[in-house]
Design a protein around this motif. Structure first.
Motif, PDB file in Angstrom:
ATOM      1  N   UNK A 527       0.838  -1.197   0.000  1.00 42.50           N
ATOM      2  CA  UNK A 527       0.000   0.000   0.000  1.00 42.50           C
ATOM      3  C   UNK A 527       0.863   1.232   0.000  1.00 42.50           C
ATOM      4  N   UNK A 528       0.165   2.361   0.003  1.00 42.96           N
ATOM      5  CA  UNK A 528       0.877   3.632   0.034  1.00 42.96           C
ATOM      6  C   UNK A 528       0.535   4.504  -1.158  1.00 42.96           C
ATOM      7  N   UNK A 529       0.033   5.674  -0.898  1.00 42.32           N
ATOM      8  CA  UNK A 529      -0.284   6.665  -1.921  1.00 42.32           C
ATOM      9  C   UNK A 529       0.264   7.998  -1.424  1.00 42.32           C
ATOM     10  N   UNK A 530       1.161   8.635  -2.147  1.00 42.55           N
ATOM     11  CA  UNK A 530       1.675   8.284  -3.481  1.00 42.55           C
ATOM     12  C   UNK A 530       2.590   7.079  -3.434  1.00 42.55           C
ATOM     13  N   UNK A 531       2.946   6.521  -4.609  1.00 37.03           N
ATOM     14  CA  UNK A 531       3.785   5.320  -4.637  1.00 37.03           C
ATOM     15  C   UNK A 531       5.061   5.525  -3.833  1.00 37.03           C
ATOM     16  N   UNK A 532       5.418   4.475  -3.089  1.00 33.57           N
ATOM     17  CA  UNK A 532       6.587   4.546  -2.217  1.00 33.57           C
ATOM     18  C   UNK A 532       7.812   4.009  -2.929  1.00 33.57           C
ATOM     19  N   UNK A 533       8.955   4.382  -2.401  1.00 38.38           N
ATOM     20  CA  UNK A 533      10.235   3.875  -2.873  1.00 38.38           C
ATOM     21  C   UNK A 533      10.726   2.811  -1.908  1.00 38.38           C
ATOM     22  N   UNK A 534      11.235   1.684  -2.473  1.00 38.23           N
ATOM     23  CA  UNK A 534      11.743   0.574  -1.676  1.00 38.23           C
ATOM     24  C   UNK A 534      13.253   0.557  -1.721  1.00 38.23           C
TER      25      UNK A 534
END
Length: 793
Positions: A527-534
């Motif tokens: 999940x996560x909005x906006x897209x997350x960085x891994x």
């Protein structure tokens, strides 16, 4: 004037006297002359000069004698012409002035009639009647008509200038009056002769004009004949008149003429003039051509301007001119451009086609009728209510230089599906960008962002709406709505975005691998909005990147895999951390990596170690003790000195198959005494090393043969000496004095060098089945010994 009858008068008088006497004797009456004769009505006869005429002497009984006489008009004295007695006839010689005279019975025939025959003719005839002689008289008046001679036309000025007086005279040299005249006029390029009318022989042209130019013919006519003169040309000089300019193809403007660009244009100039005019063309006061016709092969915009035609009559030295304006029309470039703009409840259609001369006329036409017309650009605001999807509107562009109109069309259609919302973060996660897209449709849909309370955020835009939010933790859980509207849709469409901090999950929190294997650590974004960085952090909290040695990163849309190659307990064991962060928040998950060693392999013992091939090779055999997994063997060596165990071990052979139990090792220095040991390997785990052993020499077999051949005593001494020298050469440490004498210099250098454990590397040689030859090995001993033997039979 000589009388043609004078020389023949005696005959005439004689004839007259005879007739008078005859007459007197018959009637008793005196002779009557013409004056004394009874008056009778004269018969008028006409003849044509050169023709013939027959004069009849009345009618009655046959005459005994007939006498013809002629009385000219200017005299009263008769002149005899001819006489006949019915049998013969005689013509007076002087009658030739009348023509060719002859008698036909009692009639007088005059041929080739002359003008001198005009006058009175008297015919006297003597007749007999019962018992008496009678005389009859016939009185004739002959008029000789003269045909008209071919007339001539004489002009007072054959080349007059228009406006002066000209006289034309029809001259007839002869002809019997009355003579009438007729004048004919034939223009140079007319339909033919034109009758002017019956006039006098004088034709007066006052004033003369260009219509009088042409051929003139005069016809003279009397009662005899009619003749026409030769044609005479009256060349009237005039002009030039004001030139008349024509343009082809013909196109009129308020200022003059127009033609299309790249079209052939012909300018013709004509000015009435005699002689014909000389023409000169000017374009904006610059001479461009001479001649009545000027052709522009391909008209361009530079040909626009004033064109002047100068006409000159070089004979009269007169000039005239005419000027026109020629405009070259050209259409606008390319094609009309059609656009549509959405407005509340309507669509605004805009059609533009700038440029060109003159400006193009544009007009809209739609499914419900025609729209407005305007030059260059035209706008039509059309109500959108009731317009079906895929409605077509056409803009027609008309230009005089184009044969066909130019068109552009617009099809109004709804965008498919519905708006799409997404969010991204800017560099450094300082701002959150809300993006809303609804592609397609004509016109494009209007998009706008709304906050949680449905209040607008910024303005609206077409197809794509973007709004920036400053990143902060309090945005997590907030909702934002994008509203899309289109004029062909009655209801608006929406899409929403809810901002959330990222959530993570790992496949395994504890991962164990054996030393040297690959380890895979998996992390999934849930999940996560906006897209997350891994990202992955190594056990020492340093970030693992694609360039980090020993690591490989594999990413998908929502996963990040960490691959650890050739796992090493010293470097790779520990706790790894997967971190996800976006502009709203962060999260992390730990994964523990254990790197285990392989079990120890069984121990190894050396069962056989012997020199071969001049002490440069050694044959090694071994055996394993006890059970256990193994993947290979490792052989090590070092230089052996009187105190074993000193010096560093170096690898003599590696990667030996686990099934092997012997190995031929080469690359040895004969001057160095080596020690060997062997270890069993299980992948990267080594077992206990075997015992340390030095190679032994092979047994000797060549010396007994030498003793038998040379004698027992000598052989024993010789062999003893050889053994001493040989042992001294092979063991220089034991006998240092002999070693310095017998071992070559290079062997001593090699011996010193062999004390460095890192200078020699074993060379592995496969084991062969051939047995060693002691005799050959003795010939290559490091000491050269010469033995001389004498045998006595």
């Amino acid at each position: 004037m000589v009388d043609p009858w004078a020389q023949h008068r005696p005959f005439s008088l004689q004839l007259l006297i005879y007739l008078c006497l005859l007459h007197q004797g018959a009637s008793g009456q005196p002779y009557l002359t013409s004056k004394d004769a009874p008056e009778e009505e004269a018969v008028s006869i006409q003849g044509v000069r050169g023709g013939s005429v027959e004069l009849s002497c009345g009618s009655g009984p046959t005459s005994l004698v007939v006498l013809w006489s002629f009385i000219p008009t200017d005299s009263v004295v008769p002149r005899p012409v001819a006489i006949t007695d019915g049998v013969s006839w005689k013509v007076e010689a002087g009658a030739s002035t009348l023509g060719v005279v002859s008698l036909k019975n009692s009639s007088l025939l005059v041929e080739e009639l002359q003008e001198g025959a005009q006058g009175h003719f008297l015919c006297q005839a003597l007749h007999t009647s019962p018992g008496q002689l009678h005389t009859t008289y016939t009185y004739l008046t002959l008029a000789v008509l003269v045909p008209v001679y071919k007339p001539q036309v004489r002009l007072s000025d054959p080349s007059p200038v228009e406006g002066v007086s000209v006289e034309a005279m029809c001259v007839v040299r002869e002809g019997t009056e009355p003579v009438t005249f007729t004048w004919y006029h034939e223009p140079p390029r007319g339909p033919g002769e034109t009758l002017i009318g019956f006039t006098e022989p004088l034709l007066w042209l006052d004033p003369v004009n260009r219509s009088h130019l042409g051929w003139y013919v005069c016809s003279a006519q009397n009662v005899v004949n009619a003749l026409s003169s030769d044609r005479v040309f009256l060349d009237v000089m005039y002009g030039p008149d004001k030139p008349v300019i024509t343009v082809e193809p013909l196109g009129f403007t308020d200022e003059g003429f127009w033609a299309s660009e790249r079209q052939e244009v012909t300018l013709s100039c004509l000015a009435a003039s005699n002689p014909p005019s000389h023409y000169v063309w000017l374009h904006d006061d610059t001479q461009i051509h001479t001649g009545s016709i000027y052709i522009i092969a391909s008209a361009g915009r530079t040909h626009t301007g004033l064109y002047t035609c100068l006409a000159q009559n070089r004979h009269l030295d007169t000039r005239t001119q005419t000027t026109i304006r020629l405009t070259i029309y050209y259409p606008p470039e390319r094609q009309p451009s059609c656009t549509v703009l959405p407005t509340p409840g309507a669509v605004t259609l805009l059609c533009t086609w700038p440029g060109g001369l003159p400006a193009a006329q544009l007009q809209w036409e739609g499914p419900q009728g025609t729209g407005p017309t305007a030059p260059s650009n035209v706008t039509w605001s059309h109500v959108a209510t009731g317009l079906p999807n895929n409605s077509v509107f056409t803009c027609t562009g008309q230009h005089p230089s184009l044969r066909q109109p130019a068109l552009c069309r617009i099809t109004l259609w709804e965008p498919p599906w519905s708006p799409t919302c997404r969010t991204t973060a800017t560099v450094g996660d300082q701002f959150i960008m809300l993006s809303c897209e609804w592609p397609g449709g004509h016109p494009a849909a209007v998009l706008s962002w709304l906050d949680g309370q449905q209040q607008p955020l910024g303005g609206s835009s077409d197809s794509l709406a973007v709004h920036l939010l400053k990143a902060q933790g309090g945005l997590s859980g907030k909702e934002f709505t994008c509203r899309g509207s289109h004029p062909l849709r009655s209801a608006d469409l929406h899409c929403q975005i809810r901002l959330e901090a990222p959530q993570l999950a790992v496949a395994e929190s504890q991962v164990s691998v054996l030393e040297g294997q690959e380890a895979w650590l998996e992390c999934t974004l849930q999940g996560g909005v906006p897209p997350a960085q891994l990202l992955w952090l190594a056990p020492r909290q340093q970030q693992v990147e694609q360039s980090t040695s020993g690591y490989m990163l594999y990413s998908t849309s929502a996963q990040l895999h960490l691959r650890i190659r050739d796992a090493d307990p010293a470097h790779h064991r520990g706790t790894y951390q997967c971190v996800a962060h976006n502009a709203v928040g962060n999260s992390s998950q730990d994964v523990r990596l254990e790197v285990l060693r392989y079990p120890a392999p069984p121990n190894v013992t050396i069962s056989h170690l012997m020199y071969r091939r001049h002490r440069r090779e050694v044959q090694l055999q071994w055996a394993i003790q006890g059970p256990g997994n193994l993947t290979g063997f490792l052989v090590q060596r070092r230089a052996s000195v009187p105190s074993p165990g000193t010096g560093a071990w170096e690898t003599a052979a590696r990667d030996i198959e686990p099934e092997s139990r012997d190995r031929l090792l080469g690359g040895l220095d004969p001057g160095v005494l080596y020690a060997f040991r062997i270890l069993a390997l299980n992948h990267r785990t080594a077992g206990h090393p075997s015992e340390v052993k030095t190679p032994v020499d092979p047994p000797f077999s060549a010396y007994p043969a030498v003793l038998g051949a040379a004698g027992t005593g000598m052989v024993v001494a010789t062999v003893a000496s050889l053994l001493v020298f040989q042992y001294a050469a092979r063991h220089p440490q034991t006998f240092p004095c002999f070693g310095q004498l017998l071992i070559p210099l290079e062997h001593r250098d090699q011996q010193r060098g062999s004390e460095d454990p890192e200078t020699h590397t074993g060379i592995e040689t496969p084991v062969t089945s051939s047995s060693l030859d002691p005799g050959q090995e003795a010939t290559d001993a490091p000491v050269s010994v010469t033995i001389t033997m004498t045998a006595t039979p």
